[in-house]
Design a protein around this motif. Structure first.
Motif, PDB file in Angstrom:
ATOM      1  N   CYS A   1       4.410   2.278   6.640  1.00  0.00           N
ATOM      2  CA  CYS A   1       4.863   1.224   6.215  1.00  0.00           C
ATOM      3  C   CYS A   1       6.348   0.599   7.654  1.00  0.00           C
ATOM      4  O   CYS A   1       7.288   1.611   7.403  1.00  0.00           O
ATOM      5  CB  CYS A   1       5.143   1.114   5.237  1.00  0.00           C
TER       6      CYS A   1
ATOM      7  N   VAL B   1       0.538  -1.257   0.156  1.00  0.00           N
ATOM      8  CA  VAL B   1      -0.264  -0.140   0.179  1.00  0.00           C
ATOM      9  C   VAL B   1       1.001   1.270  -0.199  1.00  0.00           C
ATOM     10  O   VAL B   1       2.043   0.697   0.116  1.00  0.00           O
ATOM     11  CB  VAL B   1      -1.040  -0.320   1.469  1.00  0.00           C
ATOM     12  N   GLU B   2       0.313   2.356  -0.757  1.00  0.00           N
ATOM     13  CA  GLU B   2       1.251   3.598  -0.767  1.00  0.00           C
ATOM     14  C   GLU B   2       0.566   4.334   0.687  1.00  0.00           C
ATOM     15  O   GLU B   2      -0.308   4.912   0.975  1.00  0.00           O
ATOM     16  CB  GLU B   2       0.814   4.616  -1.425  1.00  0.00           C
ATOM     17  N   CYS B   3       2.058   3.699   1.510  1.00  0.00           N
ATOM     18  CA  CYS B   3       1.874   5.006   3.345  1.00  0.00           C
ATOM     19  C   CYS B   3       1.409   6.286   2.905  1.00  0.00           C
ATOM     20  O   CYS B   3       2.523   7.543   1.967  1.00  0.00           O
ATOM     21  CB  CYS B   3       2.515   4.523   4.326  1.00  0.00           C
ATOM     22  N   GLY B   4       0.899   6.809   3.676  1.00  0.00           N
ATOM     23  CA  GLY B   4       0.899   8.550   3.839  1.00  0.00           C
ATOM     24  C   GLY B   4       0.042   8.791   4.697  1.00  0.00           C
ATOM     25  O   GLY B   4      -1.375   7.879   6.295  1.00  0.00           O
TER      26      GLY B   4
END
Length: 271
Positions: free
Chosen positions: A121, A72-75
């Motif tokens: 992440c 997943v694209e963490c943020g």
């Protein structure tokens, strides 16, 4: 640890030695512990985390074959629940909560509060069929999230600050709402975790803020232990809590689902 059965206590006051075990999750069933009594507006129970600092730590063993969630694209988002979920403390309406999962072979950890969110992440592969110690923590005052794998710090970042705990006057929006859950997204969405979990400890403090030596012995209860499950029962659906804080229902309950049914007991163990 809890003996194998009630018959293990012998009349001459000796006891069978404890047998170390773990719990095998199969991606569908869960472990749950109550965090609130929705019939009243009194304060939440011990496992109702989010209004104070906390740490959740456990050992896991799993494979990439059984846990296929993509990275997943963490943020500034709450995408942690797109992974194979390990721990879920979120509300059904997504207004507050937290959780940890495995996505793209590593651990991710996130929190959300009133429209703000953060997911961090890890970078270490935990799906190599070996035992790994995982710890996630949060500082309530500024929302800072910590993620550790095998004692190494993987991520630290400030997320939404404030109280993530279950509202004391809330009516459940779904059957899973007033519980802290292991093994699945507690509202029936997404992917569950498949693999072994051992030695689960929940603490009322940030136990780790920098890299540390992983424990080599089973966890023990101290003044900051809220819940401690050794997962050595080997039978039945009740997980005995070693902390046993007075007046709180912190024994875990196994909810078995699926085919093959799980969670189920394993003779493998981390320590």
């Amino acid at each position: 640890s809890i003996p194998d059965s009630a018959d293990s206590a012998v009349q001459d006051d000796t006891h069978e030695p404890a047998v170390d075990r773990s719990l095998r999750f199969t991606g569908v069933g869960r472990v749950e512990v109550a965090i609130d009594d929705p019939s009243n507006t009194e304060g939440g129970w011990t496992a109702d985390l989010g209004d104070r600092d906390f740490t959740i730590e456990l050992w896991l063993k799993a494979s990439a074959t059984d846990n296929t969630a993509a990275a997943v694209e963490c943020g500034n988002n709450s995408v942690w629940d797109q992974g194979n979920v390990l721990v879920d403390g979120s509300r059904f309406d997504r207004t507050r909560g937290f959780g940890a999962a495995i996505a793209g072979n590593t651990v991710v950890f996130g929190a959300m509060l009133e429209g703000q969110a953060l997911t961090v992440c890890g970078a270490f592969d935990v799906l190599d069929e070996g035992w790994h110690h995982v710890a996630v923590g949060r500082r309530a005052s500024n929302g800072q999230l910590f993620l550790f794998i095998d004692g190494g710090i993987q991520a630290v970042a400030k997320g939404p600050a404030g109280d993530l705990s279950y509202p004391d006057d809330a009516s459940p929006s779904g059957p899973g709402d007033p519980y802290l859950v292991l093994g699945v997204e507690k509202h029936g969405q997404g992917l569950g975790f498949s693999g072994l979990i051992d030695e689960v400890r929940i603490s009322s403090k940030l136990r780790y803020e920098a890299s540390f030596e992983v424990p080599t012995e089973p966890f023990s209860v101290d003044g900051q232990t809220l819940v401690l499950w050794h997962l050595n029962e080997g039978q039945g659906l009740l997980l005995g809590d070693e902390a046993q804080l007075e007046g709180d229902p912190t024994n875990g309950t196994i909810v078995v689902l699926g085919e093959p049914p799980g969670p189920n007991w394993s003779d493998e163990h981390a320590l």
